[in-house]
Design an enzyme around this catalytic site. Structure first.
Site, PDB file in Angstrom:
ATOM      1  N   ARG A   1      54.362  33.635  12.474  1.00 58.89           N
ATOM      2  CA  ARG A   1      54.108  32.400  13.240  1.00 58.89           C
ATOM      3  C   ARG A   1      52.852  32.533  14.103  1.00 58.89           C
ATOM      4  NH1 ARG A   1      57.191  32.060   9.945  1.00 58.89           N
ATOM      5  NH2 ARG A   1      59.274  31.178   9.924  1.00 58.89           N
TER       6      ARG A   1
ATOM      7  N   GLU B   1      58.168  28.294  20.338  1.00 57.34           N
ATOM      8  CA  GLU B   1      57.528  28.056  19.045  1.00 57.34           C
ATOM      9  C   GLU B   1      56.766  26.739  19.076  1.00 57.34           C
ATOM     10  OE1 GLU B   1      58.761  27.824  14.323  1.00 57.34           O
ATOM     11  OE2 GLU B   1      59.872  29.107  15.679  1.00 57.34           O
TER      12      GLU B   1
ATOM     13  N   SER C   1      62.422  23.948  15.634  1.00 57.30           N
ATOM     14  CA  SER C   1      62.899  25.074  16.447  1.00 57.30           C
ATOM     15  C   SER C   1      62.029  25.222  17.687  1.00 57.30           C
ATOM     16  CB  SER C   1      62.859  26.370  15.637  1.00 57.30           C
ATOM     17  OG  SER C   1      63.724  26.296  14.533  1.00 57.30           O
TER      18      SER C   1
END
Length: 318
Positions: A182, A310, A233
């Site tokens: 990520r 995130e 998320s």
């Protein structure tokens, strides 16, 4: 917090855009461009259609001392309630296209919508990108965060990334780019604009590909709040493991901290999937920010683990 852009500053800026024939819109509510459906009115949104227009816009921003931010599909963002101290840049035109280059290679514009784009590519008989058909947003944002799920990441497929930095267009191979879980170097380089990518896939069995697409779609639907407005998320998994070697998930930490279903204003930590915050209909960015801070504090108190967001913030959010 930066000052609101002045009327004279905006007037001269828009006049220059008109003279340069660069598409733009005024007074746009950014919430309609995000999956959260949260976000106030931005004074100007500029929508370049070709690379030369992007370069020209950056020159115009500099000329008029206009602060700016780039917005993609808005699927992983919490947008400010008052985005009135900057101009928004959003790619359009040719950046919304993808083309086959033959032999499993595809050129994909940064403004393509990931879900239909990678579904269509998969349905042409190429395998390896099925997981991307479940990820919302635009390809440019997926590149920046190295989006992934179900054991796959976008950078597993990328042959090259085309981006603009300081007015110059670059093409880089993955080996020339810092990336990880990520993460890519583009997250910290706000002067870089992703223009597109080339990916390479293998030919596969169409029946097996269709089955894989359905399986991943069903898994995604079962792991998210149904028909709720969210940004996906909220927290990254912390990369912490139990003694048996199993990874501790962010949602488990939220659940153990008793945060499932917590409400602030029009925002709620989802009772169904507690690593999601959902907009119940009247949520503000401040409501969501309050819940994010609550989660970070409570989880740290109960587990000693510090969660990292995130989702990204877009503009000033108190």
């Amino acid at each position: 917090m930066s000052p609101v852009l002045s009327e004279s500053q905006l007037r001269d800026f828009k006049h220059t855009l008109e003279s340069s024939k660069i598409p733009f819109r005024s007074e746009v509510r950014l919430g309609i461009l995000s999956s959260f459906k949260i976000g106030g009115v931005c004074p100007v949104i500029v929508e370049p259609e070709i690379s030369s227009q992007v370069s020209e816009i950056l020159h115009i921003f500099s000329k008029f001392d206009i602060p700016w931010k780039i917005l993609g599909g808005g699927s992983n963002l919490l947008i400010s309630d008052h985005p009135d101290n900057f101009v928004t840049l959003r790619l359009s035109g040719k950046f919304k296209e993808f083309v086959s280059l033959g032999d499993g290679k595809f050129k994909i514009g940064a403004a393509t919508n990931t879900t239909p784009t990678f579904r269509q590519i998969s349905q042409l008989g190429y395998t390896g990108a099925e997981f991307l058909s479940t990820i919302p947003g635009w390809t440019g944002g997926a590149v920046i965060q190295n989006a992934g799920c179900y054991g796959g990441e976008l950078f597993d497929l990328i042959e090259s990334v085309e981006f603009l930095r300081n007015g110059e267009v670059f093409v880089r191979k993955p080996s020339e780019i810092k990336y990880g879980y990520r993460f890519t170097e583009f997250l910290n380089q706000k002067d870089s604009i992703i223009l597109g990518i080339e990916i390479l896939l293998k030919e596969g069995n169409l029946e097996e590909i269709e089955s894989s697409l359905k399986d991943k779609r069903d898994r995604r639907n079962s792991s998210q709040p149904e028909n709720k407005k969210s940004a996906g998320s909220v927290f990254k998994n912390p990369k912490v493991f139990r003694e048996d070697g199993k990874e501790i998930k962010a949602w488990e930490l939220l659940d153990q901290a008793g945060l499932r279903g917590q409400i602030k204003g029009g925002a709620q930590i989802s009772p169904e999937h507690c690593n999601f915050i959902v907009n119940l209909g009247t949520a503000t960015a401040s409501d969501v920010h309050y819940l994010i801070d609550l989660v970070v504090d409570r989880v740290y108190q109960t587990s000693g683990i510090l969660l990292n967001r995130e989702i990204e913030f877009f503009g000033d959010i108190p």
